[in-house]
Design an enzyme around this catalytic site. Structure first.
Site, PDB file in Angstrom:
ATOM      1  N   VAL A 537       0.778  -1.150   0.037  1.00  0.00           N
ATOM      2  CA  VAL A 537       0.061   0.070   0.067  1.00  0.00           C
ATOM      3  C   VAL A 537       0.985   0.998   0.067  1.00  0.00           C
ATOM      4  O   VAL A 537       1.823   1.322   0.719  1.00  0.00           O
ATOM      5  CB  VAL A 537      -0.874   0.035   1.132  1.00  0.00           C
ATOM      6  CG1 VAL A 537      -1.853   1.417   1.044  1.00  0.00           C
ATOM      7  CG2 VAL A 537      -1.865  -1.143   1.191  1.00  0.00           C
ATOM      8  N   GLY A 539       1.116   5.791  -1.370  1.00  0.00           N
ATOM      9  CA  GLY A 539       0.319   6.961  -1.518  1.00  0.00           C
ATOM     10  C   GLY A 539      -0.444   7.007  -2.694  1.00  0.00           C
ATOM     11  O   GLY A 539      -1.683   7.350  -2.554  1.00  0.00           O
ATOM     12  N   PHE A 540      -0.272   6.277  -3.536  1.00  0.00           N
ATOM     13  CA  PHE A 540      -1.054   6.185  -4.719  1.00  0.00           C
ATOM     14  C   PHE A 540      -2.223   5.459  -4.519  1.00  0.00           C
ATOM     15  O   PHE A 540      -3.319   5.491  -4.966  1.00  0.00           O
ATOM     16  CB  PHE A 540      -0.257   5.751  -6.281  1.00  0.00           C
ATOM     17  CG  PHE A 540      -0.966   5.653  -7.471  1.00  0.00           C
ATOM     18  CD1 PHE A 540      -1.278   6.918  -8.084  1.00  0.00           C
ATOM     19  CD2 PHE A 540      -1.484   4.506  -7.719  1.00  0.00           C
ATOM     20  CE1 PHE A 540      -1.813   6.897  -9.292  1.00  0.00           C
ATOM     21  CE2 PHE A 540      -2.392   4.540  -9.048  1.00  0.00           C
ATOM     22  CZ  PHE A 540      -2.482   5.574  -9.712  1.00  0.00           C
ATOM     23  N   ASP A 653      11.602  10.973  -5.393  1.00  0.00           N
ATOM     24  CA  ASP A 653      11.170  10.104  -4.263  1.00  0.00           C
ATOM     25  C   ASP A 653      11.976   9.065  -4.012  1.00  0.00           C
ATOM     26  O   ASP A 653      11.373   7.993  -3.935  1.00  0.00           O
ATOM     27  CB  ASP A 653       9.680   9.895  -4.278  1.00  0.00           C
ATOM     28  CG  ASP A 653       8.993   9.339  -3.374  1.00  0.00           C
ATOM     29  OD1 ASP A 653       9.330   9.925  -2.252  1.00  0.00           O
ATOM     30  OD2 ASP A 653       7.657   8.798  -3.438  1.00  0.00           O
TER      31      ASP A 653
END
Length: 859
Positions: A537, A539-540, A653
């Protein structure tokens, strides 16, 4: 009885020059004809590209009792209403009659749009087509084919043998096996063609046998401009062929490199090879294996094509050397279906000179004993020839199906998957409920194409299902086809399932460089997004483990359906990754943008993220050497982004969860949703909003909101300390001075106590020289000012030096006096560096690849 499932799909209408001669029936004095018939139309009509189509009435037999009809629904992916919205319906055998020059080959192209006509059931449109004794289609269902191929409309091209009488009869016959069946056609083209099949094709595997192509009837299966952009019909010297991009058919990650001849380079045609064989645009682009001879000797440059079984196929390969000019500089072996078609192929040896095109035809019979029903074409450097460069080249590729001994070219209908059928039924129910009027099972509306530019850049769909037989109609499973579209006549993008999406976030260029999945494919592959399939899981959104194409494992990243916050990240990921290929970058397979979903499909990384092997998991701790090798791989990927791609790309990132590990523990940099194209030569930074992950964020970028590639270097420095210390970069449960790993590591380094925070699992594993160099590198990456940080290339050099120190402590003498830009040294260590050439074709950037082959030095 059969109906062909796999064909060359010509989505554009095969543009003709507007001044081409249209010959009427009964003009034998002319040596060429060009008929373009809009079947069922009442008068002349012009399509969206300005081409004129004539009604078909005067070409029908006098006894014809057919009917005309108009489709009740216009699929948004149709490039034009002409010729697809009108149709000719046949309830009994009916024929068209065309006058053509005798002793001349010609193209016959048939266009079908399986929609609802005169309230007829589209599923009953099952028929055969015979032309001058050759069976082209047999029990063909345009409806079934459109479903399975997720296409709104279908086009098929045949090359028919010359006829002595000068008359061609094309007969449509409804199926006798299906009660209430009918035949239909929307468009017919009959075009004179030069005799491009003058040579017999050598039968692969049989040194003394060949196939007489000249006397055979053929079906065009594939026509590819290898290494170049799609070529529309009006750029094909008036021969109206369409040449498509080859990238959808490449096998595996080793796709070689594309390149282009210089703008001033002239293709020198000969009497044996003229523009009738292929246009100059085909011969002026190519795909080669790349500049690294060691890498090239360990892989094949391979294309895979799904075809009908029990037929002979002619594989035509087009070659033209514009990079070398001597014999045995580049020699390679050619394989067709794992058999040697040509050993020691040498294009200069064949042509005699640079810039002179040649082609070679090879024939192969494909039976159904193995069940694979594929054609593999592979190139490999010829080791035995000992060429100057271990490389291979290909400029163009065509595959033609040859009629069998019973004058048959018809294959089998494909089988739509159960998931697709269900999806179409649900779509139809929704549409009927919303309109209150039932237009019938609108196969054409549901089986849409993928929108694209007029140059028709290709993407593909490949589905495997088991062979079956249903309703008396033979069915064929498995297909691999590019889905092409035409955006100029539709206000929105048409998805692979046929749903129009007027708010598409992906450019047609990026969409054309990777596969477009339909939502039903994604749901099928993830068991309808079952929670048991979730492997991460972010952020997107959630990441699922899934399967495609009958078993290939993939990672499927799905955005939160209730949020639109990931739109930019979705678009950026596709725009960036679709144009990049590198051993240490995760490969984007495709995407899905349908019903509000934004989904990305990647190669599956069996060993997950780097972080889960460092801390907060039950997995065994990685050894120091493993950690070092993974760090080097990630550095190579970032170094390529900064200096090896056409433009500088700043990842923005970098963190251990965005470094993925495949089954061989090879590091792959992932997640390009925040990436930015770097500054140009006149500007040292990109002004942008601050984005990234806390703990890894460059403080200078945060203060000044000016992004440079040194921001990635800072983040990677944090990663290096994460690797060394095996702790989170932010840990609020620790004392204030220890919360930030970067701050705490720098503090410990200043005090000389950094060794105290090293991961206990590494005790006794790191040589003192290696540890010193590693810590020095990490500390420099965390310099407060970007100008004080090393380049990513220097970081890579230092890490590789660390590995050498680790493996040969105290016994290695390495000169550390190096220039600030150590790129030449790094390039020799990078392995495969493969970039999909920018589709707009920059001459300098594309030719530089081969300059390294001739003069091996850093890019």
């Amino acid at each position: 009885m059969k109906s062909s499932y796999q064909i060359w799909i010509f989505v554009l209408f095969f543009s003709f020059t507007r001044n081409s001669i249209r010959v009427r029936s009964g003009s034998p004095e002319s040596n060429s004809v060009s008929y373009m018939l809009s079947c069922g139309a009442s008068g002349d009509a012009t399509d969206a590209d300005g081409r004129k189509w004539s009604p078909d009435t005067k070409f029908l037999s006098s006894s014809d009792k057919s009917a005309t009809a108009t489709a009740q629904y216009q699929d948004p992916s149709l490039p034009s209403t002409i010729p697809y919205m009108n149709a000719r319906i046949f309830n009994a055998a009916s024929s068209y009659k065309f006058t053509v020059p005798s002793k001349t080959r010609f193209w016959l192209r048939l266009h079908f749009y399986p929609s609802t006509y005169n309230n007829l059931d589209p599923s009953k449109g099952i028929f055969s087509v015979v032309a001058n004794g050759f069976t082209l289609l047999n029990n063909f269902s345009a409806s079934i084919t459109a479903k399975a191929l997720t296409m709104a409309f279908i086009a098929r091209e045949f090359s028919l043998t010359p006829v002595e009488s000068g008359v061609v009869n094309v007969t449509f016959t409804p199926s006798a096996e299906q009660r209430g069946s009918y035949a239909f056609v929307n468009g017919i083209e009959v075009i004179s063609m030069p005799d491009i099949f003058q040579q017999a094709a050598a039968l692969v595997g049989y040194s003394d046998q060949s196939v007489d192509v000249q006397s055979s009837c053929l079906q065009t299966m594939f026509r590819l401009n290898v290494g170049g952009q799609a070529i529309p019909p009006n750029n094909d010297s008036g021969l109206t062929r369409t040449w498509y991009d080859d990238s959808p058919y490449l096998f595996g990650a080793a796709i070689g490199v594309t390149n282009e001849a210089g703008k001033n380079f002239t293709i020198q045609y000969s009497k044996d090879v003229t523009q009738d064989i292929a246009p100059s645009d085909v011969y002026s682009t190519a795909r080669t294996m790349g500049p690294n001879p060691k890498v090239n000797q360990n892989y094949n440059l391979t294309w895979v094509f799904q075809i009908d079984a029990n037929f002979t196929y002619v594989v035509r390969l087009h070659f033209c050397e514009y990079q070398i000019n001597k014999v045995n500089q580049r020699a390679f072996d050619i394989f067709v279906n794992n058999q040697t078609a040509q050993a020691g192929a040498d294009v200069i040896g064949w042509s005699g000179s640079q810039g002179v095109p040649v082609y070679k035809d090879y024939a192969a019979y494909v039976g159904d004993q193995s069940g694979d029903e594929e054609i593999w074409v592979a190139l490999h450097p010829s080791i035995s020839m000992k060429p100057e460069y271990y490389d291979a080249i290909l400029n163009g590729l065509e595959i033609f199906k040859v009629n069998d001994t019973s004058s048959n070219l018809a294959g089998l209908n494909p089988v739509p998957s159960a998931m697709l059928v269900k999806a179409e039924e649900e779509e139809e129910d929704k549409r009927v409920a919303s309109t209150g009027f039932n237009f019938g099972p609108l196969i054409g509306g549901i089986g849409g194409g993928v929108a694209g530019c007029s140059l028709a850049v290709a993407i593909f769909a490949f589905v495997q299902t088991k062979r079956s037989k249903a309703g008396g109609i033979h069915a064929r499973s498995g297909y691999w086809l590019p889905l092409y579209g035409h955006s100029r006549t539709s206000s929105g993008r048409s998805t692979a399932s046929g749903k129009s999406n007027a708010t598409s976030h992906v450019s047609s260029l990026a969409a054309g460089l990777c596969r477009h999945f339909s939502l039903w494919e994604i749901k099928h592959g993830t068991k309808n997004f079952d929670e048991s399939q979730v492997i991460g899981v972010g952020g997107f959104g959630k990441v699922y483990k899934g399967t495609i194409d009958g078993g290939t494992e993939v990672a499927i990243k799905r955005s939160n359906p209730s949020s639109q916050q990931g739109v930019h990240e979705f678009e950026t990921e596709i725009e960036m990754l679709s144009k990049l290929r590198h051993r240490h970058l995760v490969s984007l397979i495709g995407f899905c943008e349908e019903d509000g979903e934004m989904i990305l499909v990647y190669d599956y990384m069996a060993n997950g993220t780097f972080r889960e092997h460092l801390y907060k998991s039950n997995k065994p701790a990685l050894s120091w050497k493993q950690r070092l090798e993974i760090s080097i791989g990630a550095a190579r990927g970032l170094h390529y982004l900064h200096t090896g791609a056409r433009y500088t790309i700043i990842h923005r990132d970098v963190k251990t969860t965005n470094i993925l590990l495949d089954e061989n523990w090879v590091a792959k940099v992932s997640d390009f949703g925040l990436s930015k194209t770097g500054p140009n030569m006149n500007q040292g930074h990109v002004s942008t909003m601050v984005k990234g992950s806390f703990g890894y964020l460059d403080p200078e970028y945060f203060r000044r909101q000016q992004l440079t590639e040194k921001s990635d270097v800072y983040s990677f420095g944090v990663v290096l300390f994460e690797v060394l210390c095996a702790r989170p970069v932010l840990n609020a449960s620790l004392p204030k001075e220890q919360v930030s790993l970067a701050d705490w590591a720098l503090h410990c380094h200043r005090k000389g106590t950094l060794h105290e925070i090293i991961d206990p699992h590494l005790k006794g594993q790191i040589s003192p020289e290696c540890l010193k160099k590693f810590m020095e590198t990490a500390v420099k990456c965390l310099s407060d000012h970007g100008t004080d940080r090393p380049s990513m290339g220097d970081v890579l050099w230092n890490l590789e030096f660390c590995l050498q120190l680790q493996e040969l402590p105290g016994g290695l003498v390495v000169a550390e006096n190096k220039a600030n830009d150590a790129y030449a040294t790094h390039t020799a260590m990078l392995g495969i560096e493969e970039e999909i050439a920018n589709m707009q074709g920059d001459e300098q950037s594309q030719n530089v690849v081969f300059s390294q082959l001739v003069n091996p030095k850093g890019r």
